[in-house]
Design a protein around this motif. Structure first.
Motif, PDB file in Angstrom:
ATOM      1  N   GLY A 178      93.821  13.014  71.535  1.00 38.84           N
ATOM      2  CA  GLY A 178      93.018  14.063  71.369  1.00 38.84           C
ATOM      3  C   GLY A 178      90.976  14.282  71.142  1.00 38.84           C
ATOM      4  N   HIS A 195      84.860  16.155  63.195  1.00 35.84           N
ATOM      5  CA  HIS A 195      86.343  16.425  63.984  1.00 35.84           C
ATOM      6  C   HIS A 195      86.824  15.724  65.187  1.00 35.84           C
ATOM      7  N   SER A 196      85.245  15.482  66.256  1.00 35.67           N
ATOM      8  CA  SER A 196      85.342  15.310  67.127  1.00 35.67           C
ATOM      9  C   SER A 196      85.621  13.415  66.517  1.00 35.67           C
ATOM     10  N   SER A 243      80.186  18.733  60.569  1.00 32.73           N
ATOM     11  CA  SER A 243      81.136  19.176  60.797  1.00 32.73           C
ATOM     12  C   SER A 243      82.245  18.711  62.329  1.00 32.73           C
ATOM     13  N   LEU A 244      81.681  19.527  63.006  1.00 29.80           N
ATOM     14  CA  LEU A 244      81.940  19.601  64.548  1.00 29.80           C
ATOM     15  C   LEU A 244      81.897  18.110  64.793  1.00 29.80           C
ATOM     16  N   SER A 299      76.114  19.949  63.768  1.00 27.01           N
ATOM     17  CA  SER A 299      76.988  20.334  62.679  1.00 27.01           C
ATOM     18  C   SER A 299      77.973  19.245  62.785  1.00 27.01           C
ATOM     19  N   PRO A 344      87.639  14.708  72.070  1.00 23.78           N
ATOM     20  CA  PRO A 344      86.947  15.265  72.777  1.00 23.78           C
ATOM     21  C   PRO A 344      85.978  15.717  73.605  1.00 23.78           C
ATOM     22  N   LEU A 345      86.559  15.675  74.888  1.00 20.04           N
ATOM     23  CA  LEU A 345      85.835  14.845  75.983  1.00 20.04           C
ATOM     24  C   LEU A 345      84.260  15.751  76.328  1.00 20.04           C
ATOM     25  N   GLN A 346      83.843  16.912  75.837  1.00 16.50           N
ATOM     26  CA  GLN A 346      82.855  16.686  75.629  1.00 16.50           C
ATOM     27  C   GLN A 346      82.074  15.693  75.411  1.00 16.50           C
ATOM     28  N   LEU A 347      82.438  15.555  73.744  1.00 16.44           N
ATOM     29  CA  LEU A 347      81.473  14.103  73.753  1.00 16.44           C
ATOM     30  C   LEU A 347      81.433  13.129  73.215  1.00 16.44           C
TER      31      LEU A 347
END
Lengths: 662, 278
Positions: B243, B42-43, B38-39, B36, B245-248
């Motif tokens: 902001g 964004h991340s 776009s993801l 993804s 993203p912690l998962q990434l």
């Protein structure tokens, strides 16, 4: 000027009224369409959510309510060993995962089991996250487990927000927790898209931040964006859905742009504060949309967000075109009316000026002027006419002209004003009598002209002039003329009469002889001439004097006049004491009889003559009678008569000498 | 005429020389690949913003769908800065000595390293596992993928190359394959294994501590001063923007050295990953 101002004011008022009515109608139709759109979308949302409720109910009853599933859950909630619980959770996942995969295909996004105390037992969408308390996050779960009843409704959550259907679970009549089958907004959105396919509706789900923000796992908060609509509303970033393997988008770019537009609108902000359904019209890039906000409440009845539905509304374009066209036409018509009115006012002013000018002209002329309609009723009268008739103009308007103007002594004849209408031409007369208000009549000369409006006769224009003075002058002139004629006749008579005797004179004799000679020549009739001389008249004069001599001449002339009985016979004084008598169409014999009758009457009168041998007055007469021939002239007649007179004188006087007498 | 031609060539040459400068004005940063785009964008957008603040120059986010593309782009000087996993860094630096590790990212929970583990479902002993087993792997470029799985399986007496292994795409996916019963074993990160313990997964073997994801600079396009400035400034920050993203991506940064990955490099040389470009 005043008329213009009034007209312009009226025009402005009418224009505003028209535009106001058109705008009111436009808004009414617009609102009707919007409300209808709102209601239909409400029905679609209810239908979509109802469909998933039915699906959830079916799945719960047919799949979850299985002995082995319930037994497994029972073991999980009753065991004290964490490792065993985890293992049982794994088994439960393994057992229901095929179902969950199928359920996802049927658009049920969440399958979530809970402990009886409301903690999470197994999330199929995030199975590694379990045992966390849902207290304060998921009221529906607590309600279902406390009240042991199914709970349906929207609710936000730690990860996903959606339309929840929570059912309490029982195993051997023991409450063992609950299960939740949920659908996200994306599923509702897809269902709505299918139900409203032909409307091309774009949907978005904006969440009320105060209702959901604190429930979220902090790690997921970055996946939300504050909407441009209001800082109180957020949307889930679309890729959060991708993480969960959902297809679709929660924020349509078009809806996002529309929300940006609405963020600047005070009316939208006012509606948002009320947290109720509302719908607004909006134009984006020249395309009209209705943007409906369907308020969503959570299971506790609190505001949780809006389903935003943006639908293209071609009707708005048509309505706008219709309204603009109607407004344009109305404005155009009013403008045309205004122009016509202004033109009419200008024409009327021109007409008034013309009328005033005409009135001034007509009042300044010395003639009376009035117009009459085809029924001879006076429709206009000038000042002079009113003065001549001794009345005010207003008194004359409407009166029948025939009551005032008509021919003398002809009350039964038509009105003079009718003549030009019948003749279709100008009529003129100076024998009209006009009636003065004091009752007397006076003569007028009148000219009547027909008035036309196109080919139609609409009345007459009448000009009259008081001719009383002229008539009097004419009458005086006529009398003078008659007197002159009489004098002339007398003068002529004097020129042809002998002044002493009163009979025709020599001039008259010459004229008559010529005329009678020609007449006799034409008729080949005899013309006789008697030449008469008073015997011894010089002596008479000398003896008795001239006055007596004149009396004598007068007496002889009278006697001769009496002797000629026919009017055509002419007795004249030929000169001195000589007389001549012309006897037309008289033979010599008849002329001789006349001559002898003269002598006889003279003898009978016995007029004294002192110096005459007989003592009485006597006459010598020469007679000549001729039928005029072409070679002859009347001189021959005179010569013949004169010659015979001398013969009578020579023969002793007091006798008649003719051709056949000695 | 000759003077004019000379002038033309000089100007042309100057312009041509100026091109790389113009290109290097924008820093090209490649985050980890993803399906993804776009993801990922964004991340990493907050991190890109941080880089721009530090370097005071625009940063272009270069998105690639796989590590192979990123490694190739680094080699072709199309990328100045990359966020790489341990194994992709080792593979890329093997063929490109100009790649300089700048900083390492800590794990979400704060540790400077992680481990790869083998997990099974329930209390099944390793000895009771079928041999060969069905093994769920993440992806070829994942350190915990074939690279570490082959070493871990040796600990329980199995050989990966004879096992029925498959790439699932993610650590979570590999773990769930075991829970579902579709695989007997999975090689995943220890933190993921901890999470999935709630579903009955149990660790039966684990690797040594491994250095985590790192930020790699391309020295051919990024000068030494720039690298140093970036390293110093990022270390001063201590924490990345809220902001992120912690998962990434990790929250903290520590200094990275090439030697941190020396062991991995040696292991890779001993046990190459099939299908990966060395």
């Amino acid at each position: 000027m005043k008329d213009r101002v009034i007209t312009l004011g009226l025009f402005t008022l009418l224009l505003l009224l028209c535009l106001g009515l058109i705008y009111s109608r436009h808004q009414s139709l617009l609102n009707d369409q919007l409300q209808q759109r709102l209601r239909s979308q409400q029905a679609v949302i209810s239908c979509a959510s109802g469909t998933y409720q039915l699906l959830a109910q079916t799945l719960f009853e047919e799949v979850v309510q299985q002995e082995d599933i319930l037994s497994l859950i029972h073991d999980m909630v009753t065991t004290e060993e964490a490792e065993r619980r985890n293992l049982l959770r794994g088994w439960l996942f393994r057992k229901l995962d095929p179902l969950y995969q199928r359920v996802r295909q049927q658009r049920i996004r969440q399958l979530h089991f809970h402990y009886p105390d409301g903690r999470s037992l197994l999330r199929f969408h995030a199975p590694q996250l379990a045992d966390d308390s849902l207290d304060g996050v998921r009221p529906s779960v607590l309600l279902a487990n406390r009240q042991l009843r199914a709970v349906h409704g929207y609710e936000s959550g730690r990860i996903f927000h959606g339309f929840r259907h929570v059912y309490p679970l029982f195993y051997a009549d023991q409450h063992i927790g609950s299960v939740e089958l949920s659908t996200s907004f994306l599923q509702i959105q897809q269902e709505m898209h299918q139900l409203t396919e032909n409307q091309q509706t774009r949907l978005a789900f904006v969440l009320y931040k105060p209702e959901m923000w604190d429930k979220l796992f902090p790690s997921l908060q970055p996946y939300y964006q504050t909407t441009p609509l209001s800082s109180d509303y957020v949307v889930e970033f679309e890729q959060l859905s991708s993480i969960a393997c959902d297809k679709g988008s929660l924020t349509d770019p078009l809806v996002w742009r529309l929300l940006e537009r609405l963020g600047d609108q005070a009316s939208a902000q006012g509606h948002l504060k009320q947290q109720r359904n509302f719908i607004l019209p909006l134009w984006q890039n020249g395309q009209p949309f209705s943007v409906a906000f369907h308020a969503i409440q959570n299971t506790l009845g609190k505001h949780a967000g809006y389903i935003v539905a943006a639908t293209p509304e071609p009707f708005f374009s048509q309505l706008r075109i219709d309204s603009i066209t109607t407004a344009g036409l109305a404005s155009l018509l009013l403008l045309m009316a205004l122009l016509l009115r202004l033109r009419f006012l200008a024409g009327r002013r021109q007409q008034q000026r013309s009328s005033q000018l005409l009135q001034m002209v007509s009042d300044s002329i010395a003639c009376g002027l009035f117009t009459a309609d085809p029924e001879c009723r006076i429709s206009y009268v000038n000042e002079t006419a009113a003065q001549l008739l001794g009345q005010e103009p207003a008194q004359l308007i409407g009166r029948n002209a025939h009551e005032i103007f008509h021919f003398p002594n002809e009350s039964d004849r038509q009105c003079f004003c009718d003549i030009p209408l019948q003749k279709n031409g100008i009529a003129r007369s100076d024998t009209i009598l006009a009636l003065h208000s004091r009752g007397h009549r006076f003569p007028v000369e009148m000219i009547c002209s027909p008035l036309h409006d196109g080919n139609k006769q609409i009345g007459t224009s009448n000009v009259f002039l008081d001719i009383s003075t002229r008539r009097r002058q004419e009458q005086q002139l006529l009398a003078t003329q008659q007197q002159l004629e009489q004098a002339n006749r007398e003068l002529q008579l004097l020129a042809r009469r002998d002044g002493l005797t009163g009979i025709a004179n020599r001039r008259s004799f010459d004229e008559a002889l010529d005329s009678l000679w020609r007449q006799a020549a034409r008729n080949q009739s005899p013309l006789s001439l008697l030449m008469i001389d008073i015997d011894h008249f010089k002596a008479y004069n000398d003896r008795l004097g001239h006055p007596q001599g004149d009396l004598c001449l007068q007496e002889v002339a009278r006697l001769l006049q009496q002797s000629c009985l026919r009017p055509a016979d002419l007795v004249c004084r030929y000169g001195g004491e000589e007389f001549a008598i012309l006897l037309p169409d008289t033979s010599e014999i008849n002329a001789l009889q006349v001559a002898r009758r003269i002598q006889q009457q003279l003898r009978q009168s016995a007029l004294p003559h002192p110096t005459s041998p007989s003592g009485h007055l006597s006459l010598s007469i020469g007679l000549c009678c001729l039928v005029p021939q072409s070679q002859q002239s009347w001189q021959e007649l005179i010569t013949g008569a004169d010659h015979r007179l001398y013969r009578a004188k020579a023969a002793g006087r007091d006798r008649v000498c003719a051709s056949d007498t000695p | 005429m000759i003077k004019r031609l000379l002038l033309f060539f000089v100007v042309t040459a100057l312009l041509a020389a100026a091109q790389p400068c113009a290109a290097s004005a924008t820093l090209r940063f490649a985050p980890q690949p993803t399906l993804s785009l776009s993801l990922t964008e964004h991340s990493f957008r907050p991190f890109v913003q941080l880089l721009e603040d530090i370097l005071q120059r625009p940063v272009e986010l270069v998105l690639k769908r796989g590590y192979a593309e990123i490694i190739a782009a680094l080699k072709n000087d199309q990328i100045d800065l990359a966020y790489l996993g341990p194994l992709p860094y080792v593979i890329a630096s093997d063929s490109d000595p100009d790649l300089e590790p700048l900083l390492r990212f800590t794990e979400p929970e704060g540790s400077a390293s992680y481990r790869c583990v083998l997990v099974v479902f329930g209390d099944t002993p390793a000895t009771d596992l079928p041999n060969p087993s069905r093994v769920a792997l993440t992806q070829p470029y994942s350190t915990c993928g074939y690279f570490m799985a082959s070493q871990l399986l040796q600990q329980i007496g199995q050989k990966l190359d004879v096992c029925d292994y498959s790439y699932i795409g993610s650590h979570d996916g590999a773990a769930l394959e075991v829970v579902r019963g579709h695989a007997d074993l999975a090689s995943i990160k220890d933190s993921v294994a901890t999470d999935y313990a709630k579903l009955g997964l149990r660790v039966i073997a684990q690797s040594e501590s491994l250095p985590g994801f790192l930020l790699v600079g391309n020295r051919r396009t990024l000068d030494k001063a720039g690298c140093s400035q970036l390293r110093q400034q990022l270390l001063k920050r201590q924490a990345l923007p809220e902001g992120e993203p912690l998962q990434l991506i990790g929250r903290s940064l520590i200094t990275a050295k090439a030697d941190d990955y020396k062991v991995l490099r040696q292991q890779l040389h001993r046990q190459p990953v099939p299908g990966l470009c060395q």
